[in-house]
Design a protein around this motif. Sequence first.
Motif, PDB file in Angstrom:
ATOM      1  N   GLY A 115     -32.043 -10.823 -32.489  1.00  0.00           N
ATOM      2  CA  GLY A 115     -31.644 -10.494 -33.843  1.00  0.00           C
ATOM      3  C   GLY A 115     -30.152 -10.789 -33.943  1.00  0.00           C
ATOM      4  N   PHE A 116     -29.638 -10.767 -35.140  1.00  0.00           N
ATOM      5  CA  PHE A 116     -28.215 -11.078 -35.321  1.00  0.00           C
ATOM      6  C   PHE A 116     -27.548  -9.986 -36.150  1.00  0.00           C
ATOM      7  N   ARG A 117     -26.240  -9.916 -35.963  1.00  0.00           N
ATOM      8  CA  ARG A 117     -25.450  -8.984 -36.763  1.00  0.00           C
ATOM      9  C   ARG A 117     -24.232  -9.742 -37.265  1.00  0.00           C
ATOM     10  N   CYS A 118     -24.040  -9.700 -38.576  1.00  0.00           N
ATOM     11  CA  CYS A 118     -22.864 -10.341 -39.157  1.00  0.00           C
ATOM     12  C   CYS A 118     -21.970  -9.261 -39.746  1.00  0.00           C
ATOM     13  N   THR A 119     -20.736  -9.225 -39.295  1.00  0.00           N
ATOM     14  CA  THR A 119     -19.760  -8.304 -39.877  1.00  0.00           C
ATOM     15  C   THR A 119     -19.066  -9.043 -41.013  1.00  0.00           C
ATOM     16  N   VAL A 120     -19.358  -8.619 -42.218  1.00  0.00           N
ATOM     17  CA  VAL A 120     -18.902  -9.369 -43.391  1.00  0.00           C
ATOM     18  C   VAL A 120     -17.471  -8.955 -43.742  1.00  0.00           C
ATOM     19  N   SER A 121     -16.605  -9.927 -43.782  1.00  0.00           N
ATOM     20  CA  SER A 121     -15.180  -9.683 -44.023  1.00  0.00           C
ATOM     21  C   SER A 121     -14.638 -10.763 -44.963  1.00  0.00           C
ATOM     22  N   THR A 122     -13.351 -10.718 -45.176  1.00  0.00           N
ATOM     23  CA  THR A 122     -12.733 -11.739 -46.033  1.00  0.00           C
ATOM     24  C   THR A 122     -12.893 -13.138 -45.433  1.00  0.00           C
ATOM     25  N   LEU A 123     -13.156 -13.211 -44.146  1.00  0.00           N
ATOM     26  CA  LEU A 123     -13.237 -14.511 -43.475  1.00  0.00           C
ATOM     27  C   LEU A 123     -14.579 -15.210 -43.661  1.00  0.00           C
ATOM     28  N   ASN A 124     -15.612 -14.455 -44.019  1.00  0.00           N
ATOM     29  CA  ASN A 124     -16.937 -15.092 -44.071  1.00  0.00           C
ATOM     30  C   ASN A 124     -17.794 -14.683 -45.268  1.00  0.00           C
ATOM     31  N   ALA A 125     -17.221 -13.876 -46.172  1.00  0.00           N
ATOM     32  CA  ALA A 125     -18.032 -13.364 -47.284  1.00  0.00           C
ATOM     33  C   ALA A 125     -18.584 -14.490 -48.164  1.00  0.00           C
ATOM     34  N   GLY A 126     -17.923 -15.618 -48.140  1.00  0.00           N
ATOM     35  CA  GLY A 126     -18.359 -16.708 -49.018  1.00  0.00           C
ATOM     36  C   GLY A 126     -19.542 -17.499 -48.485  1.00  0.00           C
ATOM     37  N   CYS A 127     -19.986 -17.216 -47.294  1.00  0.00           N
ATOM     38  CA  CYS A 127     -21.069 -18.048 -46.737  1.00  0.00           C
ATOM     39  C   CYS A 127     -22.213 -17.217 -46.162  1.00  0.00           C
ATOM     40  N   LEU A 128     -22.539 -16.130 -46.836  1.00  0.00           N
ATOM     41  CA  LEU A 128     -23.607 -15.257 -46.331  1.00  0.00           C
ATOM     42  C   LEU A 128     -24.954 -15.974 -46.277  1.00  0.00           C
ATOM     43  N   ALA A 129     -25.248 -16.749 -47.310  1.00  0.00           N
ATOM     44  CA  ALA A 129     -26.554 -17.429 -47.345  1.00  0.00           C
ATOM     45  C   ALA A 129     -26.710 -18.368 -46.161  1.00  0.00           C
ATOM     46  N   GLU A 130     -25.648 -19.068 -45.830  1.00  0.00           N
ATOM     47  CA  GLU A 130     -25.702 -20.012 -44.706  1.00  0.00           C
ATOM     48  C   GLU A 130     -25.828 -19.268 -43.373  1.00  0.00           C
ATOM     49  N   VAL A 131     -25.142 -18.141 -43.262  1.00  0.00           N
ATOM     50  CA  VAL A 131     -25.248 -17.338 -42.029  1.00  0.00           C
ATOM     51  C   VAL A 131     -26.686 -16.855 -41.858  1.00  0.00           C
ATOM     52  N   VAL A 132     -27.260 -16.368 -42.956  1.00  0.00           N
ATOM     53  CA  VAL A 132     -28.634 -15.855 -42.899  1.00  0.00           C
ATOM     54  C   VAL A 132     -29.606 -16.975 -42.535  1.00  0.00           C
ATOM     55  N   ASP A 133     -29.425 -18.136 -43.151  1.00  0.00           N
ATOM     56  CA  ASP A 133     -30.307 -19.273 -42.835  1.00  0.00           C
ATOM     57  C   ASP A 133     -30.263 -19.598 -41.345  1.00  0.00           C
ATOM     58  N   LEU A 134     -29.063 -19.680 -40.820  1.00  0.00           N
ATOM     59  CA  LEU A 134     -28.922 -20.038 -39.403  1.00  0.00           C
ATOM     60  C   LEU A 134     -29.545 -18.951 -38.514  1.00  0.00           C
ATOM     61  N   ALA A 135     -29.256 -17.699 -38.835  1.00  0.00           N
ATOM     62  CA  ALA A 135     -29.767 -16.594 -38.008  1.00  0.00           C
ATOM     63  C   ALA A 135     -31.295 -16.583 -37.994  1.00  0.00           C
ATOM     64  N   LEU A 136     -31.900 -16.777 -39.152  1.00  0.00           N
ATOM     65  CA  LEU A 136     -33.364 -16.665 -39.220  1.00  0.00           C
ATOM     66  C   LEU A 136     -34.052 -17.919 -38.695  1.00  0.00           C
ATOM     67  N   GLU A 137     -33.282 -18.981 -38.591  1.00  0.00           N
ATOM     68  CA  GLU A 137     -33.816 -20.176 -37.934  1.00  0.00           C
ATOM     69  C   GLU A 137     -33.915 -19.934 -36.423  1.00  0.00           C
ATOM     70  N   MET A 138     -32.946 -19.197 -35.878  1.00  0.00           N
ATOM     71  CA  MET A 138     -32.901 -18.995 -34.422  1.00  0.00           C
ATOM     72  C   MET A 138     -33.552 -17.684 -33.994  1.00  0.00           C
ATOM     73  N   GLY A 139     -33.601 -16.714 -34.879  1.00  0.00           N
ATOM     74  CA  GLY A 139     -34.043 -15.392 -34.449  1.00  0.00           C
ATOM     75  C   GLY A 139     -34.899 -14.696 -35.485  1.00  0.00           C
ATOM     76  N   ASP A 140     -35.099 -13.409 -35.246  1.00  0.00           N
ATOM     77  CA  ASP A 140     -36.062 -12.666 -36.060  1.00  0.00           C
ATOM     78  C   ASP A 140     -35.452 -11.991 -37.281  1.00  0.00           C
TER      79      ASP A 140
END
Lengths: 321, 87
Positions: A115-140
Amino acid sequence: MLAPGEWARILDRLVEARLLSVTVGGGEPFTRPDIASILSEVASRPLRFSVNTNATLIGRREAALLASFRPRLDSVTVSLDGPDAETHDRVRGSGAFDAALGGVECLLAEGIRPGFRCTVSTLNAGCLAEVVDLALEMGDWIILNPFLESGPCLPAGLSLDPRAFRESCEAALELAERRKGRVTGTLVEMAADARAFGSGRNRGAGDRRKGHSCGGCANIVTVLPDGGVAPCDHLVSLRLGSLPGSSLSAIMESDAARAFRARVEAPLAENPECAECFFFDACSGGCPAIPWNLPGPLGPDPLSCLKRYFEASRPEESARR
Amino acid sequence: MGLGFPGNVVFREEPEGGIVFNVDTGEMRFVEGVARGICRLIDRRRKRNEILSELEARYPEIGSVRLAEDLDDFLSALRASSMLEDS
Protein backbone atom coordinates in the motif's frame (compact mmCIF):
# COMPACT_ATOMS: atom_id res chain seq x y z
CA MET A 1 19.55 2.72 19.76
CA LEU A 2 18.34 -0.41 21.47
CA ALA A 3 19.81 -3.78 20.55
CA PRO A 4 17.55 -6.60 19.25
CA GLY A 5 17.70 -8.25 22.68
CA GLU A 6 16.20 -5.13 24.24
CA TRP A 7 13.55 -5.03 21.54
CA ALA A 8 12.75 -8.65 22.38
CA ARG A 9 12.05 -7.61 25.96
CA ILE A 10 9.91 -4.72 24.74
CA LEU A 11 7.98 -7.05 22.47
CA ASP A 12 7.40 -9.38 25.42
CA ARG A 13 5.90 -6.43 27.25
CA LEU A 14 3.60 -5.71 24.31
CA VAL A 15 2.48 -9.36 24.15
CA GLU A 16 1.96 -9.37 27.91
CA ALA A 17 -0.39 -6.38 27.42
CA ARG A 18 -2.30 -8.45 24.82
CA LEU A 19 -1.43 -6.10 21.98
CA LEU A 20 -2.73 -7.57 18.74
CA SER A 21 -0.76 -5.80 16.07
CA VAL A 22 2.26 -3.58 15.67
CA THR A 23 3.60 -1.35 12.93
CA VAL A 24 7.35 -1.24 12.48
CA GLY A 25 8.30 2.18 11.23
CA GLY A 26 10.87 4.86 11.69
CA GLY A 27 12.40 7.10 10.38
CA GLU A 28 13.25 4.31 8.02
CA PRO A 29 13.42 0.86 9.63
CA PHE A 30 15.72 -0.59 6.97
CA THR A 31 18.52 1.81 7.93
CA ARG A 32 19.05 -0.48 10.93
CA PRO A 33 21.59 -3.19 10.13
CA ASP A 34 19.81 -5.46 12.62
CA ILE A 35 16.31 -4.99 11.19
CA ALA A 36 16.11 -8.67 10.17
CA SER A 37 16.64 -9.74 13.79
CA ILE A 38 14.06 -7.29 15.05
CA LEU A 39 11.44 -8.34 12.50
CA SER A 40 12.14 -11.98 13.33
CA GLU A 41 11.54 -11.20 16.99
CA VAL A 42 8.22 -9.59 16.09
CA ALA A 43 7.16 -12.47 13.85
CA SER A 44 8.01 -15.08 16.47
CA ARG A 45 5.40 -13.67 18.82
CA PRO A 46 1.59 -13.73 18.61
CA LEU A 47 1.45 -10.36 16.89
CA ARG A 48 0.25 -9.32 13.48
CA PHE A 49 2.48 -6.65 12.03
CA SER A 50 2.92 -4.09 9.28
CA VAL A 51 5.96 -2.24 8.03
CA ASN A 52 6.16 1.42 7.01
CA THR A 53 9.09 2.15 4.74
CA ASN A 54 10.32 4.53 2.07
CA ALA A 55 11.41 1.36 0.17
CA THR A 56 14.70 2.89 -0.90
CA LEU A 57 16.71 0.24 0.94
CA ILE A 58 14.54 -2.70 -0.05
CA GLY A 59 16.37 -5.03 -2.39
CA ARG A 60 15.72 -8.66 -3.24
CA ARG A 61 17.07 -9.85 0.11
CA GLU A 62 14.89 -7.48 2.16
CA ALA A 63 11.81 -8.29 0.10
CA ALA A 64 12.42 -12.02 0.55
CA LEU A 65 12.82 -11.45 4.27
CA LEU A 66 9.47 -9.67 4.45
CA ALA A 67 7.81 -12.38 2.35
CA SER A 68 9.09 -15.01 4.77
CA PHE A 69 6.95 -13.46 7.50
CA ARG A 70 3.66 -14.08 5.73
CA PRO A 71 0.91 -14.65 6.73
CA ARG A 72 1.70 -12.71 9.87
CA LEU A 73 2.89 -9.72 7.87
CA ASP A 74 -0.25 -7.68 7.38
CA SER A 75 0.95 -5.00 4.99
CA VAL A 76 3.88 -3.00 3.73
CA THR A 77 3.19 0.70 3.35
CA VAL A 78 5.52 2.66 1.09
CA SER A 79 5.85 6.45 1.20
CA LEU A 80 5.07 7.94 -2.18
CA ASP A 81 5.09 11.71 -2.28
CA GLY A 82 5.05 12.31 -6.00
CA PRO A 83 4.30 10.64 -9.33
CA ASP A 84 7.78 11.37 -10.67
CA ALA A 85 11.34 11.81 -9.48
CA GLU A 86 11.12 15.58 -9.62
CA THR A 87 8.23 15.81 -7.15
CA HIS A 88 9.01 12.85 -4.91
CA ASP A 89 12.70 13.76 -4.60
CA ARG A 90 11.82 17.34 -3.67
CA VAL A 91 10.31 15.85 -0.52
CA ARG A 92 12.55 12.85 0.09
CA GLY A 93 15.90 13.69 -1.45
CA SER A 94 17.74 13.10 -4.67
CA GLY A 95 17.43 9.57 -6.06
CA ALA A 96 14.69 8.55 -3.62
CA PHE A 97 12.02 8.03 -6.28
CA ASP A 98 14.01 5.62 -8.44
CA ALA A 99 15.23 3.76 -5.36
CA ALA A 100 11.68 3.48 -4.01
CA LEU A 101 10.36 2.12 -7.30
CA GLY A 102 13.21 -0.38 -7.32
CA GLY A 103 12.19 -1.46 -3.83
CA VAL A 104 8.57 -1.80 -4.86
CA GLU A 105 9.61 -3.98 -7.81
CA CYS A 106 11.42 -6.29 -5.40
CA LEU A 107 8.35 -6.48 -3.19
CA LEU A 108 6.14 -7.28 -6.18
CA ALA A 109 8.58 -9.99 -7.28
CA GLU A 110 8.00 -11.63 -3.89
CA GLY A 111 4.26 -11.38 -4.27
CA ILE A 112 3.88 -8.50 -1.82
CA ARG A 113 1.56 -5.83 -3.18
CA PRO A 114 2.27 -2.81 -1.04
CA GLY A 115 0.00 0.00 0.00
CA PHE A 116 1.15 3.59 -0.27
CA ARG A 117 1.00 6.69 1.84
CA CYS A 118 1.26 10.18 0.41
CA THR A 119 1.84 13.10 2.74
CA VAL A 120 0.17 15.94 0.91
CA SER A 121 2.01 19.23 1.19
CA THR A 122 2.72 22.35 -0.81
CA LEU A 123 5.26 20.31 -2.77
CA ASN A 124 2.85 17.78 -4.24
CA ALA A 125 -0.74 18.96 -3.77
CA GLY A 126 -1.02 19.71 -7.46
CA CYS A 127 -0.49 16.15 -8.62
CA LEU A 128 -2.67 13.97 -6.41
CA ALA A 129 -4.38 12.25 -9.33
CA GLU A 130 -1.05 11.22 -10.82
CA VAL A 131 0.22 9.96 -7.45
CA VAL A 132 -2.93 7.89 -7.00
CA ASP A 133 -2.66 6.47 -10.53
CA LEU A 134 0.92 5.39 -9.97
CA ALA A 135 0.22 3.94 -6.52
CA LEU A 136 -2.75 1.88 -7.67
CA GLU A 137 -0.85 0.65 -10.68
CA MET A 138 1.83 -0.80 -8.38
CA GLY A 139 -0.13 -1.60 -5.25
CA ASP A 140 -3.45 -2.12 -3.57
CA TRP A 141 -4.32 1.16 -1.91
CA ILE A 142 -3.12 4.63 -1.02
CA ILE A 143 -3.66 6.83 2.01
CA LEU A 144 -3.75 10.59 1.45
CA ASN A 145 -2.93 12.47 4.63
CA PRO A 146 -2.04 16.14 4.95
CA PHE A 147 1.37 17.25 6.12
CA LEU A 148 1.06 17.76 9.85
CA GLU A 149 3.11 20.51 11.39
CA SER A 150 3.83 18.63 14.57
CA GLY A 151 7.03 16.87 15.48
CA PRO A 152 10.74 17.47 15.57
CA CYS A 153 12.92 18.58 12.64
CA LEU A 154 10.07 19.50 10.33
CA PRO A 155 10.86 21.86 7.46
CA ALA A 156 8.80 25.02 7.26
CA GLY A 157 6.48 25.97 4.43
CA LEU A 158 5.04 22.53 3.70
CA SER A 159 1.61 23.01 5.29
CA LEU A 160 -1.23 23.68 2.89
CA ASP A 161 -3.02 26.96 3.36
CA PRO A 162 -6.76 26.64 4.00
CA ARG A 163 -7.71 27.09 0.36
CA ALA A 164 -5.18 24.54 -0.92
CA PHE A 165 -6.17 22.19 1.86
CA ARG A 166 -9.83 22.33 0.90
CA GLU A 167 -9.02 21.85 -2.78
CA SER A 168 -6.85 18.85 -1.92
CA CYS A 169 -9.62 17.35 0.20
CA GLU A 170 -12.13 17.72 -2.61
CA ALA A 171 -9.71 16.22 -5.12
CA ALA A 172 -8.98 13.33 -2.75
CA LEU A 173 -12.68 12.57 -2.28
CA GLU A 174 -13.24 12.60 -6.01
CA LEU A 175 -10.35 10.15 -6.48
CA ALA A 176 -11.69 7.96 -3.67
CA GLU A 177 -15.09 7.79 -5.29
CA ARG A 178 -13.58 6.71 -8.59
CA ARG A 179 -11.37 4.06 -6.94
CA LYS A 180 -13.80 2.51 -4.48
CA GLY A 181 -12.14 1.54 -1.22
CA ARG A 182 -8.61 1.99 -2.53
CA VAL A 183 -8.08 5.66 -1.71
CA THR A 184 -8.52 6.66 1.93
CA GLY A 185 -7.03 9.05 4.45
CA THR A 186 -7.89 12.15 6.39
CA LEU A 187 -8.18 14.33 3.29
CA VAL A 188 -10.93 12.04 1.99
CA GLU A 189 -12.64 11.93 5.39
CA MET A 190 -12.60 15.70 5.73
CA ALA A 191 -14.21 16.29 2.35
CA ALA A 192 -16.79 13.59 3.08
CA ASP A 193 -17.63 15.21 6.43
CA ALA A 194 -17.98 18.59 4.74
CA ARG A 195 -20.19 17.15 2.03
CA ALA A 196 -22.34 15.40 4.63
CA PHE A 197 -22.70 18.69 6.47
CA GLY A 198 -23.63 20.47 3.28
CA SER A 199 -26.39 17.95 2.66
CA GLY A 200 -27.54 18.13 6.28
CA ARG A 201 -26.68 14.53 7.09
CA ASN A 202 -24.47 15.16 10.10
CA ARG A 203 -26.09 18.28 11.48
CA GLY A 204 -27.34 18.23 15.02
CA ALA A 205 -25.96 14.78 15.71
CA GLY A 206 -23.16 16.08 17.88
CA ASP A 207 -22.27 15.33 21.44
CA ARG A 208 -21.51 18.40 23.55
CA ARG A 209 -19.23 16.29 25.76
CA LYS A 210 -17.01 15.12 22.96
CA GLY A 211 -13.32 15.89 22.79
CA HIS A 212 -10.74 15.29 20.11
CA SER A 213 -11.14 12.05 18.18
CA CYS A 214 -7.76 10.74 19.18
CA GLY A 215 -6.83 7.08 19.58
CA GLY A 216 -3.45 7.95 21.09
CA CYS A 217 -2.86 6.30 24.43
CA ALA A 218 -6.16 4.44 24.05
CA ASN A 219 -6.10 2.31 20.88
CA ILE A 220 -2.59 3.10 19.76
CA VAL A 221 0.74 3.87 21.33
CA THR A 222 4.16 4.59 19.87
CA VAL A 223 7.35 2.98 21.09
CA LEU A 224 10.33 5.16 20.26
CA PRO A 225 13.82 3.94 19.28
CA ASP A 226 15.06 4.24 22.86
CA GLY A 227 12.08 2.39 24.35
CA GLY A 228 10.24 5.56 25.33
CA VAL A 229 6.47 5.44 24.95
CA ALA A 230 4.50 8.31 23.40
CA PRO A 231 0.77 8.56 22.63
CA CYS A 232 1.45 8.58 18.90
CA ASP A 233 4.17 9.32 16.39
CA HIS A 234 3.07 12.95 16.06
CA LEU A 235 3.65 13.59 19.75
CA VAL A 236 7.02 11.98 20.32
CA SER A 237 8.19 14.61 22.77
CA LEU A 238 5.41 13.58 25.13
CA ARG A 239 6.97 10.70 27.07
CA LEU A 240 4.52 8.61 29.03
CA GLY A 241 7.06 6.09 30.30
CA SER A 242 9.65 3.67 29.08
CA LEU A 243 9.75 0.02 28.02
CA PRO A 244 10.84 -2.57 28.98
CA GLY A 245 11.46 -1.24 32.50
CA SER A 246 7.73 -0.78 33.08
CA SER A 247 4.83 -2.80 31.78
CA LEU A 248 2.73 -1.23 29.04
CA SER A 249 -0.32 -1.49 31.30
CA ALA A 250 1.47 0.49 34.01
CA ILE A 251 2.46 3.14 31.48
CA MET A 252 -1.09 3.39 30.16
CA GLU A 253 -2.32 3.93 33.71
CA SER A 254 0.44 6.40 34.62
CA ASP A 255 -0.28 9.96 35.65
CA ALA A 256 1.20 11.19 32.37
CA ALA A 257 -1.11 8.96 30.32
CA ARG A 258 -4.15 9.91 32.38
CA ALA A 259 -3.30 13.58 31.99
CA PHE A 260 -2.97 13.15 28.23
CA ARG A 261 -6.32 11.40 27.93
CA ALA A 262 -8.01 13.94 30.18
CA ARG A 263 -6.76 16.80 27.99
CA VAL A 264 -7.70 15.29 24.64
CA GLU A 265 -11.04 14.04 25.93
CA ALA A 266 -11.96 17.38 27.52
CA PRO A 267 -15.15 18.59 25.85
CA LEU A 268 -14.49 20.82 22.88
CA ALA A 269 -17.28 22.99 24.22
CA GLU A 270 -14.83 24.11 26.92
CA ASN A 271 -12.96 25.90 24.17
CA PRO A 272 -14.63 29.29 23.59
CA GLU A 273 -13.75 29.17 19.90
CA CYS A 274 -15.64 25.89 19.50
CA ALA A 275 -18.47 26.36 21.99
CA GLU A 276 -20.32 28.89 19.88
CA CYS A 277 -19.33 27.50 16.52
CA PHE A 278 -22.10 26.99 13.99
CA PHE A 279 -20.47 23.71 12.95
CA PHE A 280 -19.98 22.33 16.45
CA ASP A 281 -22.50 19.52 16.27
CA ALA A 282 -20.97 18.13 13.10
CA CYS A 283 -17.37 18.52 14.23
CA SER A 284 -15.28 15.37 14.54
CA GLY A 285 -12.83 16.88 17.02
CA GLY A 286 -9.88 15.82 14.98
CA CYS A 287 -6.29 15.15 15.91
CA PRO A 288 -4.78 17.01 18.88
CA ALA A 289 -1.22 16.94 17.54
CA ILE A 290 -1.14 20.47 16.13
CA PRO A 291 -2.95 22.27 18.98
CA TRP A 292 -1.20 20.19 21.65
CA ASN A 293 1.78 22.50 21.95
CA LEU A 294 -0.26 25.68 22.03
CA PRO A 295 -1.07 27.24 25.42
CA GLY A 296 -4.50 27.16 27.07
CA PRO A 297 -7.34 24.69 26.62
CA LEU A 298 -6.76 22.27 23.80
CA GLY A 299 -8.06 24.02 20.73
CA PRO A 300 -9.53 22.65 17.54
CA ASP A 301 -7.49 20.73 15.02
CA PRO A 302 -7.21 23.13 12.08
CA LEU A 303 -7.14 20.21 9.65
CA SER A 304 -10.49 18.89 10.92
CA CYS A 305 -12.21 22.23 11.49
CA LEU A 306 -15.31 22.54 9.32
CA LYS A 307 -15.50 26.28 9.95
CA ARG A 308 -12.01 26.78 8.58
CA TYR A 309 -12.80 24.42 5.74
CA PHE A 310 -15.93 26.22 4.62
CA GLU A 311 -14.39 29.64 5.04
CA ALA A 312 -11.31 28.65 3.08
CA SER A 313 -12.20 29.51 -0.45
CA ARG A 314 -15.88 30.26 -0.44
CA PRO A 315 -16.47 32.92 2.18
CA GLU A 316 -19.99 33.42 0.91
CA GLU A 317 -20.93 29.95 2.21
CA SER A 318 -19.85 30.88 5.69
CA ALA A 319 -21.38 34.35 5.51
CA ARG A 320 -24.76 32.83 4.79
CA ARG A 321 -24.66 30.80 8.03
CA MET B 1 -6.29 -32.93 27.56
CA GLY B 2 -7.98 -29.53 27.80
CA LEU B 3 -9.13 -26.93 25.34
CA GLY B 4 -6.80 -24.10 24.44
CA PHE B 5 -6.24 -21.27 22.04
CA PRO B 6 -3.53 -22.07 19.47
CA GLY B 7 -0.30 -20.10 19.67
CA ASN B 8 -1.42 -17.80 16.86
CA VAL B 9 -4.67 -16.88 18.60
CA VAL B 10 -4.92 -14.20 21.27
CA PHE B 11 -7.85 -13.65 23.61
CA ARG B 12 -7.96 -10.13 25.00
CA GLU B 13 -10.49 -8.88 27.50
CA GLU B 14 -11.96 -5.43 26.97
CA PRO B 15 -14.02 -3.30 29.34
CA GLU B 16 -17.16 -4.64 27.68
CA GLY B 17 -16.54 -8.08 26.22
CA GLY B 18 -13.42 -9.39 24.59
CA ILE B 19 -11.64 -10.13 21.34
CA VAL B 20 -10.41 -13.43 19.96
CA PHE B 21 -7.85 -12.60 17.28
CA ASN B 22 -6.02 -14.85 14.85
CA VAL B 23 -2.71 -13.13 14.16
CA ASP B 24 -2.09 -15.18 11.00
CA THR B 25 -5.38 -14.45 9.28
CA GLY B 26 -6.36 -11.19 10.95
CA GLU B 27 -9.76 -12.72 11.74
CA MET B 28 -11.28 -11.11 14.77
CA ARG B 29 -14.24 -12.35 16.79
CA PHE B 30 -15.92 -10.12 19.36
CA VAL B 31 -17.30 -11.94 22.38
CA GLU B 32 -19.51 -10.88 25.24
CA GLY B 33 -21.67 -12.42 27.93
CA VAL B 34 -21.42 -16.20 28.16
CA ALA B 35 -19.01 -16.37 25.21
CA ARG B 36 -16.62 -14.12 27.08
CA GLY B 37 -17.03 -16.34 30.14
CA ILE B 38 -16.19 -19.39 28.00
CA CYS B 39 -13.07 -17.70 26.64
CA ARG B 40 -11.88 -17.02 30.16
CA LEU B 41 -12.14 -20.73 30.89
CA ILE B 42 -10.24 -21.89 27.81
CA ASP B 43 -6.90 -22.38 29.50
CA ARG B 44 -5.47 -25.66 28.11
CA ARG B 45 -6.40 -27.42 31.34
CA ARG B 46 -10.18 -27.53 31.35
CA LYS B 47 -12.12 -29.94 29.15
CA ARG B 48 -15.52 -29.25 27.63
CA ASN B 49 -17.46 -30.78 30.55
CA GLU B 50 -15.41 -28.90 33.12
CA ILE B 51 -16.09 -25.64 31.33
CA LEU B 52 -19.80 -26.48 31.25
CA SER B 53 -19.80 -27.17 35.00
CA GLU B 54 -18.23 -23.82 35.70
CA LEU B 55 -20.70 -22.07 33.41
CA GLU B 56 -23.60 -23.73 35.20
CA ALA B 57 -22.27 -22.40 38.48
CA ARG B 58 -21.74 -18.91 37.09
CA TYR B 59 -24.92 -18.58 35.06
CA PRO B 60 -27.57 -20.59 36.99
CA GLU B 61 -30.33 -18.43 35.52
CA ILE B 62 -29.68 -19.70 32.00
CA GLY B 63 -30.18 -23.42 32.56
CA SER B 64 -27.94 -26.39 31.81
CA VAL B 65 -29.48 -27.39 28.48
CA ARG B 66 -29.23 -23.92 26.99
CA LEU B 67 -25.70 -23.44 28.35
CA ALA B 68 -24.57 -26.76 26.85
CA GLU B 69 -26.01 -25.76 23.48
CA ASP B 70 -24.40 -22.34 23.63
CA LEU B 71 -21.08 -23.82 24.67
CA ASP B 72 -21.06 -26.42 21.90
CA ASP B 73 -22.11 -23.87 19.28
CA PHE B 74 -19.40 -21.48 20.36
CA LEU B 75 -16.68 -24.13 20.53
CA SER B 76 -17.69 -25.37 17.07
CA ALA B 77 -17.48 -21.85 15.69
CA LEU B 78 -14.03 -21.37 17.20
CA ARG B 79 -12.86 -24.72 15.80
CA ALA B 80 -14.22 -23.85 12.36
CA SER B 81 -12.09 -20.69 12.44
CA SER B 82 -9.01 -22.60 13.68
CA MET B 83 -9.23 -20.62 16.88
CA LEU B 84 -9.42 -23.63 19.22
CA GLU B 85 -7.40 -26.77 19.73
CA ASP B 86 -7.21 -29.71 22.08
CA SER B 87 -4.00 -29.43 23.98
